[in-house]
Design a protein around this motif. Structure first.
Motif, PDB file in Angstrom:
ATOM      1  N   CYS A  23     -10.946  82.078  11.465  1.00 28.70           N
ATOM      2  CA  CYS A  23      -9.818  82.350  11.568  1.00 28.70           C
ATOM      3  C   CYS A  23      -9.263  81.469  10.205  1.00 28.70           C
ATOM      4  O   CYS A  23      -8.613  80.347  10.573  1.00 28.70           O
ATOM      5  N   ASP A  24      -9.105  81.541   9.020  1.00 30.68           N
ATOM      6  CA  ASP A  24      -8.410  81.012   7.717  1.00 30.68           C
ATOM      7  C   ASP A  24      -7.310  80.928   8.137  1.00 30.68           C
ATOM      8  O   ASP A  24      -6.334  80.136   6.865  1.00 30.68           O
ATOM      9  N   ARG A  25      -6.189  81.002   9.044  1.00 30.59           N
ATOM     10  CA  ARG A  25      -4.956  80.898   8.527  1.00 30.59           C
ATOM     11  C   ARG A  25      -4.875  79.733   9.684  1.00 30.59           C
ATOM     12  O   ARG A  25      -3.451  79.364  10.007  1.00 30.59           O
ATOM     13  N   MET A  26      -5.718  79.279  10.782  1.00 25.55           N
ATOM     14  CA  MET A  26      -5.362  78.001  11.918  1.00 25.55           C
ATOM     15  C   MET A  26      -5.646  76.598  10.504  1.00 25.55           C
ATOM     16  O   MET A  26      -5.967  76.193  11.405  1.00 25.55           O
ATOM     17  N   PHE A 172      11.515  75.059   6.699  1.00 20.29           N
ATOM     18  CA  PHE A 172      10.791  74.611   5.797  1.00 20.29           C
ATOM     19  C   PHE A 172       9.284  73.872   6.096  1.00 20.29           C
ATOM     20  O   PHE A 172       9.475  73.099   7.092  1.00 20.29           O
ATOM     21  N   TYR A 173       8.023  75.087   5.828  1.00 21.34           N
ATOM     22  CA  TYR A 173       6.490  74.318   6.921  1.00 21.34           C
ATOM     23  C   TYR A 173       5.212  74.708   5.823  1.00 21.34           C
ATOM     24  O   TYR A 173       4.933  76.068   5.266  1.00 21.34           O
ATOM     25  N   VAL A 174       5.056  73.010   5.131  1.00 16.91           N
ATOM     26  CA  VAL A 174       3.799  73.745   4.459  1.00 16.91           C
ATOM     27  C   VAL A 174       2.319  73.530   5.593  1.00 16.91           C
ATOM     28  O   VAL A 174       1.934  71.936   5.582  1.00 16.91           O
ATOM     29  N   PRO A 175       1.405  74.001   6.857  1.00 17.67           N
ATOM     30  CA  PRO A 175       1.291  73.968   7.438  1.00 17.67           C
ATOM     31  C   PRO A 175      -0.284  72.745   7.079  1.00 17.67           C
ATOM     32  O   PRO A 175      -1.067  71.594   7.655  1.00 17.67           O
TER      33      PRO A 175
END
Length: 294
Positions: A23-26, A172-175
């Motif tokens: 899961c490349d979004r985690m 604003f979010y850059v995980p």
């Protein structure tokens, strides 16, 4: 004791890694900077403490099933009314867990204060961020350039962001690099981040802001200092100038905006955007007082 705690944390992290495999979004569990890494550690620590409740419930479920199974000659106690041991388990264990989580979050909240500058031998790079419908504008005030939907940063150098909104509230979010913070019209918030390796990361708005919300992503490109200097030199050669008419056009609602660079910006553009909503009462020239560097 420390070895046991370390093994438990490692086991929890390994379990989470297996759960998100493929899961490349985690990206929260795969940080690319020290701030995001500290936030991942906080997440795992809090999860580990709270798992005590889950583990205890599972163990008690098996014990009750074993003790009161059919065919077992259990002692019959129709007048039983109170057990100090059960009362202790019911009250003390949850209380200890709440205290542990509270201490953990209290310490981490101050340590990870988004206004707190990152300790580094390199001076921070100041970037002004403006949320629009439905895109992000990044202004480099010292360099005199701007970019839409692309934040270029040098690896290993702290980035100090001043954030506002020229529309409704955004987040604003850059995980991969840091936690989220709100962008609000007429106000400015601060966020510090740092990338410790080159790469391209996804940033987003996590606060619903209308019809184009689902397309409001931006690109964060972390690069070497030489590549950043080359990117900046290219930006300074861009044909676009971010003067008031151009900005007014840019601020109109639009979706899936391409990456655009501007070689010149209107002086005090960021402050003037805030002034639109405050009637000019916003104090400028000095950033809000930040806590000591972490």
């Amino acid at each position: 004791m420390k070895q046991t705690v370390g093994k438990v944390r490692y086991a929890v992290f390994t379990l989470l890694a297996f759960l998100i495999a493929g899961c490349d979004r985690m990206v929260v569990l795969d940080p690319k900077g020290p701030i995001a890494d500290a936030e991942r550690g906080l997440l795992i620590d809090a999860f580990t403490v709270m798992m005590i409740v889950v583990a205890l419930v599972i163990v008690l479920a098996f014990l009750f099933a074993l003790r009161y199974r059919a065919g077992r000659n259990a002692r019959y106690e129709p007048t039983w009314a109170y057990s100090a041991r059960i009362d202790a388990v019911v009250w003390l264990i949850p209380a200890l867990i709440v205290i542990a989580v509270a201490v953990l979050l209290w310490r981490s909240t101050h340590k990870l204060d988004p206004y707190r500058e990152i300790a580094s031998s390199n001076p921070p790079l100041d970037v002004q961020v403006v949320a629009q419908d439905w895109k992000w504008l990044f202004i480099y005030p010292e360099q005199g350039v701007a970019s839409v939907n692309q934040l270029a940063i040098p690896v290993g150098r702290p980035i100090s962001l001043r954030i506002t909104s020229d529309t409704v509230m955004n987040s604003f979010y850059v995980p991969a690099l840091a936690g989220q913070i709100y962008a609000m019209a007429g106000m400015q918030t601060r966020l510090q981040l740092l990338a410790d390796q080159p790469g391209k990361f996804v940033g987003r708005n996590t606060q619903y802001s209308g019809g184009g919300f689902s397309d409001q992503f931006f690109e964060v490109v972390a690069m070497s200092q030489a590549d950043f200097d080359a990117w900046m030199a290219k930006a300074k050669q861009a044909p676009g100038k971010l003067d008031p008419p151009t900005y007014a056009k840019l601020a109109e609602r639009s979706r899936l905006n391409p990456i655009v660079q501007y070689s010149a910006i209107e002086p005090r553009l960021f402050d003037s955007i805030i002034d639109k909503y405050t009637g000019g009462h916003q104090a400028h020239g000095q950033a809000p007082t930040a806590p000591a560097r972490r």
